[in-house]
Design a protein around this motif. Structure first.
Motif, PDB file in Angstrom:
ATOM      1  N   SER A 110       0.984  -1.311  -0.237  1.00 47.79           N
ATOM      2  CA  SER A 110       0.076  -0.129   0.042  1.00 47.79           C
ATOM      3  C   SER A 110       0.797   1.199   0.082  1.00 47.79           C
ATOM      4  CB  SER A 110      -0.778   0.143   1.109  1.00 47.79           C
ATOM      5  OG  SER A 110      -1.576   1.379   1.324  1.00 47.79           O
ATOM      6  N   CYS A 113       1.136   5.606   4.156  1.00 48.98           N
ATOM      7  CA  CYS A 113       1.675   5.394   5.242  1.00 48.98           C
ATOM      8  C   CYS A 113       0.662   4.764   6.529  1.00 48.98           C
ATOM      9  CB  CYS A 113       2.399   6.680   5.605  1.00 48.98           C
ATOM     10  SG  CYS A 113       3.550   6.661   7.195  1.00 48.98           S
ATOM     11  N   THR A 114       1.391   4.166   7.121  1.00 52.18           N
ATOM     12  CA  THR A 114       0.473   3.362   8.309  1.00 52.18           C
ATOM     13  C   THR A 114       0.469   4.539   9.618  1.00 52.18           C
ATOM     14  OG1 THR A 114       2.405   2.001   9.030  1.00 52.18           O
ATOM     15  CG2 THR A 114       0.773   1.290   7.816  1.00 52.18           C
ATOM     16  N   HIS A 115       1.401   5.564   9.404  1.00 49.78           N
ATOM     17  CA  HIS A 115       1.499   6.358  10.540  1.00 49.78           C
ATOM     18  C   HIS A 115       0.269   7.353  10.744  1.00 49.78           C
ATOM     19  CE1 HIS A 115       3.054  10.510  12.429  1.00 49.78           C
ATOM     20  NE2 HIS A 115       2.967   9.633  13.343  1.00 49.78           N
ATOM     21  N   GLY A 117      -1.588   8.391   7.388  1.00 51.36           N
ATOM     22  CA  GLY A 117      -2.299   8.005   6.189  1.00 51.36           C
ATOM     23  C   GLY A 117      -1.915   9.051   5.048  1.00 51.36           C
ATOM     24  N   ALA A 149       6.057   5.793  12.259  1.00 48.01           N
ATOM     25  CA  ALA A 149       5.348   4.944  11.888  1.00 48.01           C
ATOM     26  C   ALA A 149       5.795   3.449  12.658  1.00 48.01           C
ATOM     27  CB  ALA A 149       5.360   4.367  10.346  1.00 48.01           C
ATOM     28  N   LYS A 151       3.768   0.359  12.364  1.00 50.17           N
ATOM     29  CA  LYS A 151       3.091  -0.712  11.491  1.00 50.17           C
ATOM     30  C   LYS A 151       3.719  -0.871  10.141  1.00 50.17           C
ATOM     31  CE  LYS A 151      -0.993  -0.502  14.109  1.00 50.17           C
ATOM     32  NZ  LYS A 151      -2.558  -0.573  14.387  1.00 50.17           N
ATOM     33  N   LEU A 153       3.841  -1.447   5.872  1.00 47.83           N
ATOM     34  CA  LEU A 153       2.992  -1.122   4.893  1.00 47.83           C
ATOM     35  C   LEU A 153       2.371  -2.598   4.576  1.00 47.83           C
ATOM     36  CD1 LEU A 153       5.038   1.251   2.733  1.00 47.83           C
ATOM     37  CD2 LEU A 153       3.222   1.779   3.928  1.00 47.83           C
ATOM     38  N   PRO A 154       1.095  -2.712   4.275  1.00 46.31           N
ATOM     39  CA  PRO A 154       0.183  -3.769   3.998  1.00 46.31           C
ATOM     40  C   PRO A 154       0.649  -4.200   2.544  1.00 46.31           C
ATOM     41  CG  PRO A 154      -1.379  -2.098   4.905  1.00 46.31           C
ATOM     42  CD  PRO A 154      -0.165  -1.426   4.759  1.00 46.31           C
TER      43      PRO A 154
END
Length: 168
Positions: A110, A113-115, A117, A149, A151, A153-154
């Motif tokens: 993806s 960013c998981t931080h 968005g 961040a 997590k 990135l998916p």
């Protein structure tokens, strides 16, 4: 003592309305402020909007900031030759980043960013970078390499068919 200067008004019966002595009528302060706010909102929404999708490669950005996806077949996201080894490309419209950690090994994650968005915008030297708060992610597995961040990135599923890469 001040005296008011009065201009003669129109002749009675001329059909021209008499002027009031006050300021000229115009838009009120609230109208002007509301219009300015609406114009600012329109500019912000236009800047955040995407394209009409007529050219999927127009939003592709590589680590050097250049755009394009020359060599990709119809319906393909990119050609394998367009993805540099140890780097990758961000496809903003599809919200995906495609990487090639090692020769012939293609991954996709993806591009959000998981931080907080934001969209990641560059890939270089084995790192996917988010410009908002400088979070860094690994091109190999999307794991966090640095920044706020916490997590990864998916992963996004892709299909490599010959020299064409497409979303699965």
């Amino acid at each position: 003592m001040t005296s008011a200067f009065l201009e003669p008004g129109p002749e009675p019966g001329s059909g021209v309305p008499a002027r009031s002595g006050g300021p000229a009528a115009g838009p009120g302060r609230r109208t002007v402020v509301a219009a300015a706010g609406a114009a600012g909102l329109l500019v912000a929404l236009t800047a955040c909007g995407g394209s009409d999708g007529s050219d999927d490669s127009s939003d592709a950005v590589d680590g050097s900031g250049s755009t394009g996806g020359a060599g990709a077949g119809a319906g393909a996201l990119a050609a394998t030759a367009d993805i540099p080894e140890g780097g990758g490309k961000v496809f903003a419209e599809q919200k995906v980043v495609v990487t090639q950690p090692t020769a012939g090994d293609f991954k996709a994650f993806s591009a959000i960013c998981t931080h907080q968005g934001c969209a990641v915008t560059s890939v270089a030297d084995g790192v996917i970078r988010c410009p908002c708060h400088n979070s860094d992610f690994s091109v190999a597995d999307g794991s966090v390499r640095g920044g706020p961040a916490t997590k990864p990135l998916p992963e996004v599923r892709i299909k490599v068919d010959g020299d064409a890469i497409s979303l699965a």
